[in-house]
Design a protein around this motif. Structure first.
Motif, PDB file in Angstrom:
ATOM      1  N   ILE A   6       0.830  -1.189   0.000  1.00 50.11           N
ATOM      2  CA  ILE A   6       0.000   0.000   0.000  1.00 50.11           C
ATOM      3  C   ILE A   6       0.872   1.249   0.000  1.00 50.11           C
ATOM      4  O   ILE A   6       2.042   1.196   0.369  1.00 50.11           O
ATOM      5  N   GLY A   7       0.296   2.350  -0.409  1.00 46.99           N
ATOM      6  CA  GLY A   7       1.001   3.615  -0.435  1.00 46.99           C
ATOM      7  C   GLY A   7       0.444   4.500  -1.528  1.00 46.99           C
ATOM      8  O   GLY A   7      -0.393   4.082  -2.327  1.00 46.99           O
ATOM      9  N   TYR A   8       0.915   5.715  -1.566  1.00 48.68           N
ATOM     10  CA  TYR A   8       0.419   6.714  -2.503  1.00 48.68           C
ATOM     11  C   TYR A   8       0.820   6.357  -3.930  1.00 48.68           C
ATOM     12  O   TYR A   8       1.814   5.659  -4.149  1.00 48.68           O
ATOM     13  N   CYS A  11       4.561   5.488  -5.534  1.00 48.20           N
ATOM     14  CA  CYS A  11       5.546   5.068  -4.523  1.00 48.20           C
ATOM     15  C   CYS A  11       6.301   3.800  -4.923  1.00 48.20           C
ATOM     16  O   CYS A  11       7.332   3.498  -4.339  1.00 48.20           O
ATOM     17  N   GLY A  12       5.790   3.070  -5.906  1.00 50.50           N
ATOM     18  CA  GLY A  12       6.503   1.878  -6.375  1.00 50.50           C
ATOM     19  C   GLY A  12       5.824   0.557  -6.064  1.00 50.50           C
ATOM     20  O   GLY A  12       6.463  -0.492  -6.153  1.00 50.50           O
ATOM     21  N   LYS A  13       4.551   0.572  -5.729  1.00 49.35           N
ATOM     22  CA  LYS A  13       3.852  -0.665  -5.363  1.00 49.35           C
ATOM     23  C   LYS A  13       3.873  -1.699  -6.485  1.00 49.35           C
ATOM     24  O   LYS A  13       4.201  -2.862  -6.248  1.00 49.35           O
ATOM     25  N   VAL A  26       5.710 -16.432  -6.481  1.00 47.10           N
ATOM     26  CA  VAL A  26       4.279 -16.399  -6.229  1.00 47.10           C
ATOM     27  C   VAL A  26       3.599 -15.479  -7.241  1.00 47.10           C
ATOM     28  O   VAL A  26       4.257 -14.761  -7.992  1.00 47.10           O
ATOM     29  N   ARG A  27       2.307 -15.505  -7.240  1.00 46.18           N
ATOM     30  CA  ARG A  27       1.508 -14.708  -8.167  1.00 46.18           C
ATOM     31  C   ARG A  27       1.524 -13.228  -7.758  1.00 46.18           C
ATOM     32  O   ARG A  27       1.496 -12.907  -6.580  1.00 46.18           O
ATOM     33  N   PHE A  28       1.556 -12.366  -8.768  1.00 48.66           N
ATOM     34  CA  PHE A  28       1.444 -10.928  -8.549  1.00 48.66           C
ATOM     35  C   PHE A  28       0.133 -10.442  -9.146  1.00 48.66           C
ATOM     36  O   PHE A  28      -0.223 -10.809 -10.267  1.00 48.66           O
ATOM     37  N   VAL A  29      -0.583  -9.611  -8.395  1.00 52.00           N
ATOM     38  CA  VAL A  29      -1.805  -8.993  -8.897  1.00 52.00           C
ATOM     39  C   VAL A  29      -1.737  -7.500  -8.628  1.00 52.00           C
ATOM     40  O   VAL A  29      -1.504  -7.080  -7.493  1.00 52.00           O
ATOM     41  N   ASP A  30      -1.917  -6.731  -9.671  1.00 50.89           N
ATOM     42  CA  ASP A  30      -2.082  -5.289  -9.537  1.00 50.89           C
ATOM     43  C   ASP A  30      -3.593  -5.065  -9.489  1.00 50.89           C
ATOM     44  O   ASP A  30      -4.308  -5.401 -10.440  1.00 50.89           O
ATOM     45  N   LEU A  31      -4.090  -4.538  -8.383  1.00 53.57           N
ATOM     46  CA  LEU A  31      -5.528  -4.396  -8.191  1.00 53.57           C
ATOM     47  C   LEU A  31      -6.150  -3.537  -9.289  1.00 53.57           C
ATOM     48  O   LEU A  31      -7.240  -3.859  -9.780  1.00 53.57           O
ATOM     49  N   ASP A  32      -5.481  -2.465  -9.704  1.00 52.56           N
ATOM     50  CA  ASP A  32      -6.016  -1.628 -10.775  1.00 52.56           C
ATOM     51  C   ASP A  32      -6.119  -2.403 -12.089  1.00 52.56           C
ATOM     52  O   ASP A  32      -7.109  -2.279 -12.815  1.00 52.56           O
ATOM     53  N   THR A  76      -1.944  -2.554  -4.361  1.00 56.41           N
ATOM     54  CA  THR A  76      -3.241  -1.886  -4.317  1.00 56.41           C
ATOM     55  C   THR A  76      -3.125  -0.509  -4.963  1.00 56.41           C
ATOM     56  O   THR A  76      -2.031   0.011  -5.143  1.00 56.41           O
ATOM     57  N   GLY A  77      -4.263   0.079  -5.279  1.00 56.15           N
ATOM     58  CA  GLY A  77      -4.274   1.467  -5.711  1.00 56.15           C
ATOM     59  C   GLY A  77      -4.002   2.362  -4.513  1.00 56.15           C
ATOM     60  O   GLY A  77      -4.202   1.950  -3.359  1.00 56.15           O
ATOM     61  N   GLY A  78      -3.561   3.574  -4.756  1.00 59.47           N
ATOM     62  CA  GLY A  78      -3.213   4.486  -3.668  1.00 59.47           C
ATOM     63  C   GLY A  78      -4.357   4.783  -2.718  1.00 59.47           C
ATOM     64  O   GLY A  78      -4.147   4.990  -1.526  1.00 59.47           O
TER      65      GLY A  78
END
Length: 170
Positions: A6-8, A11-13, A26-32, A76-78
């Motif tokens: 999490i973060g703005y 920030c590099g999430k 492991v699996r990566f998911v970008d929520l957006d 996650t999104g900011g």
């Protein structure tokens, strides 16, 4: 194991999420990205069509949709931690890691990014910095509910693995 970054915005999430997921296999998911795939629309188009509240509901639904998924790193999104009790839900479901970043570095990254960001698209550099500072004050109480925190700038994978290895039991 679920790890929520999490973060703005800026920030590099997403960047670190991909690197961390690859490191641990492991699996990566970008929520957006998940929301865009589910809606078959870009985030800016979702904002345009449904407004911020419509986007935030879709964001919450996307978060719920991965609640039973294990061995996943989620960027996650900011704003995700700040709405619909999402922060509490992420803390319940897994580990939350806040990537903190200075307003000036955030402005630089947002300005130099190819990603369209609907909330800040029409700002001058000074307006953007002022907006980030004001927005961070509002969001910080949510971000500070995170279980772990890293300060962005010159991060390396080892900074993350120092925190995550014991959690992942390596």
């Amino acid at each position: 194991m679920k790890i929520f970054l999490i973060g703005y915005m800026g920030c590099g999430k997403s960047r670190w999420g991909k690197i961390i997921a690859a490191h641990y296999g492991v699996r990566f998911v970008d929520l957006d990205t998940l929301i865009e795939e589910r809606e078959n629309l870009t985030i800016p188009k979702i904002f345009e069509k449904f407004g911020e509240s419509g986007f935030r509901q879709r964001e919450h639904d996307a978060l719920k949709s991965i609640s039973n998924t294990e061995n996943i790193i989620v960027a996650t999104g900011g704003g995700a931690p700040c709405f619909n009790n999402n922060m509490e839900e992420m803390n319940r479901l897994g580990v939350t890691l806040f990537i903190e970043c200075s307003p000036s570095l955030l402005r630089e990254r947002i300005t130099n990014s190819d990603t369209e960001r609907p909330l800040v698209k029409n700002f001058s550099q000074d307006e953007l910095l002022d907006y980030i500072k004001r927005h961070l004050k509002i969001r910080m109480p949510f971000y500070e509910k995170s279980q772990y925190k890293m300060v962005s700038g010159n991060l390396e994978l080892g900074d993350f693995t120092t925190i995550l290895d014991p959690i992942i039991n390596l």
